[in-house]
Enzyme design. Sequence first.
Site, PDB file in Angstrom:
ATOM      1  N   THR A 165       0.813  -1.222   0.000  1.00  0.00           N
ATOM      2  CA  THR A 165       0.000   0.000   0.000  1.00  0.00           C
ATOM      3  C   THR A 165       0.841   1.264   0.000  1.00  0.00           C
ATOM      4  O   THR A 165       0.477   2.270  -0.604  1.00  0.00           O
ATOM      5  CB  THR A 165      -0.918   0.007   1.251  1.00  0.00           C
ATOM      6  OG1 THR A 165      -1.803  -1.090   1.144  1.00  0.00           O
ATOM      7  CG2 THR A 165      -1.731   1.278   1.355  1.00  0.00           C
ATOM      8  N   SER A 186       0.307  -9.931  -1.053  1.00  0.00           N
ATOM      9  CA  SER A 186      -0.375 -11.230  -1.132  1.00  0.00           C
ATOM     10  C   SER A 186       0.265 -12.092  -2.212  1.00  0.00           C
ATOM     11  O   SER A 186       0.017 -13.298  -2.275  1.00  0.00           O
ATOM     12  CB  SER A 186      -1.857 -11.038  -1.421  1.00  0.00           C
ATOM     13  OG  SER A 186      -2.423 -10.331  -0.342  1.00  0.00           O
ATOM     14  N   THR A 213       1.607  -4.836   4.064  1.00  0.00           N
ATOM     15  CA  THR A 213       1.423  -5.323   5.430  1.00  0.00           C
ATOM     16  C   THR A 213       0.840  -6.738   5.484  1.00  0.00           C
ATOM     17  O   THR A 213       1.043  -7.441   6.473  1.00  0.00           O
ATOM     18  CB  THR A 213       0.493  -4.378   6.234  1.00  0.00           C
ATOM     19  OG1 THR A 213      -0.750  -4.271   5.540  1.00  0.00           O
ATOM     20  CG2 THR A 213       1.120  -3.024   6.426  1.00  0.00           C
ATOM     21  N   THR A 228       2.522 -10.512  14.128  1.00  0.00           N
ATOM     22  CA  THR A 228       1.403 -11.025  13.347  1.00  0.00           C
ATOM     23  C   THR A 228       0.542  -9.825  12.963  1.00  0.00           C
ATOM     24  O   THR A 228       0.447  -8.864  13.733  1.00  0.00           O
ATOM     25  CB  THR A 228       0.645 -12.089  14.185  1.00  0.00           C
ATOM     26  OG1 THR A 228      -0.174 -12.846  13.333  1.00  0.00           O
ATOM     27  CG2 THR A 228      -0.184 -11.516  15.307  1.00  0.00           C
ATOM     28  N   THR A 269      -0.739 -22.756  19.000  1.00  0.00           N
ATOM     29  CA  THR A 269      -2.103 -22.490  19.470  1.00  0.00           C
ATOM     30  C   THR A 269      -2.861 -21.526  18.557  1.00  0.00           C
ATOM     31  O   THR A 269      -2.267 -20.654  17.930  1.00  0.00           O
ATOM     32  CB  THR A 269      -2.085 -21.950  20.919  1.00  0.00           C
ATOM     33  OG1 THR A 269      -3.416 -21.518  21.254  1.00  0.00           O
ATOM     34  CG2 THR A 269      -1.145 -20.773  21.098  1.00  0.00           C
ATOM     35  N   GLN A 270      -4.180 -21.705  18.529  1.00  0.00           N
ATOM     36  CA  GLN A 270      -5.039 -20.776  17.791  1.00  0.00           C
ATOM     37  C   GLN A 270      -5.172 -19.443  18.524  1.00  0.00           C
ATOM     38  O   GLN A 270      -5.631 -18.462  17.951  1.00  0.00           O
ATOM     39  CB  GLN A 270      -6.436 -21.385  17.606  1.00  0.00           C
ATOM     40  CG  GLN A 270      -6.447 -22.587  16.715  1.00  0.00           C
ATOM     41  CD  GLN A 270      -7.817 -23.238  16.589  1.00  0.00           C
ATOM     42  OE1 GLN A 270      -8.841 -22.667  16.952  1.00  0.00           O
ATOM     43  NE2 GLN A 270      -7.837 -24.450  16.082  1.00  0.00           N
ATOM     44  N   CYS A 271      -4.814 -19.432  19.814  1.00  0.00           N
ATOM     45  CA  CYS A 271      -4.913 -18.184  20.577  1.00  0.00           C
ATOM     46  C   CYS A 271      -3.827 -17.224  20.111  1.00  0.00           C
ATOM     47  O   CYS A 271      -2.710 -17.646  19.806  1.00  0.00           O
ATOM     48  CB  CYS A 271      -4.708 -18.451  22.068  1.00  0.00           C
ATOM     49  SG  CYS A 271      -5.946 -19.527  22.769  1.00  0.00           S
TER      50      CYS A 271
END
Length: 342
Positions: A13, A59, A89, A165, A276-278
């Site tokens: 961007t 992407s 990003t 992340t 973990t998904q957390c």
Amino acid sequence: MQKSILIIYTGGTIGMITRPDKNSLMPFDFEEIRKHFPEIEKYGHRLSAVTIHPVVDSSNIKPGSWIKIAELIRDEYEQYDGFIILHGTDTMSFSSSALSFMLDDLGKPVIFTGSQLPVSTLRTDARENLIAAIEIASAEKEGSPLVPEVCIYFEFKLFRGNRTTKHNTEDFNAFLSPNYPPLAESGVRMRYHPEHILKKDNSSKLKIHTRLDNNIAILKIFPGISGNVLDATLGTVGLKAVIMETFGAGNAPTDPWFYEKIRAANEAGIVFLNITQCTQGSVEMGRYETSEHLIKAGVISGYDSTPEAAVTKLMFLLGQELPPAEIKLLLNKPIKGEITVS
Ligand code: ASP
């Protein structure tokens, strides 16, 4: 003191323009950024810029793009004091994680940054991000760089790249480092936290690793997951490793068929890494009964790894063509500060 900084423009961007024919954004060239921020030249540093073609929305970043960046840094390493990578990003956390493993014995700052709004917009966040990244890339103490690491600078914070992340598409604070504190924070002054920054002994020289193996899959566990989903993933041609995104502290269903499929695949040489998904916290296998069977099946703990660090660490380790047992040992250790092993 005057420093030399190389700005590597990959797209995203920060340098996008609106397509005249459609209402969407497409990547433009670095000259667009220079045109909007002529003041970056006033820093007093020697700033050079190169564009990696084709310029992409992140992407479309692939392992091949990481290899190009690593080779460019290796080729220009002696000429510059620091490197800034302008990047979209969306996959910046993947790219900064990958580069952290690929650039071995790095002794200079490699700072990824970008923006949520294009440079051409009045309220763009690109100005602060780029100017602060230049300051960080040139910062030194007693002749040594303050941050000899691959990092992301975004919205007033400097993070270790392989701890980040992307968590927000709306606000300017696009990134989180959920399990590791910031390396620096920008206020009236730039406040560095040297206790969190990796130390570099100056005896060894930069080496780059350019063999990456993408024969991996991510298996996200959900209540009701069927054997067919597992079979499809585990039946992937050429598969060498699976990142299991599990519940909470690393838990998964205890159905015998689930255990049996993973055990058999592990025995056949597929490496399983449990994350973990957390967003925050760590895998702790054995804390609940619902993860004991995973230990028995041969699954390795990913501790507090982000998915981005897990993906790129596996690509890097598989690229070294090590036997599964050795890969498992290395997965259990931080290589570039990407996990906290308790
Ligand atoms: N789609 C863009 C990209 O990652 C988003 C951004 O740059 O923020 O390239």
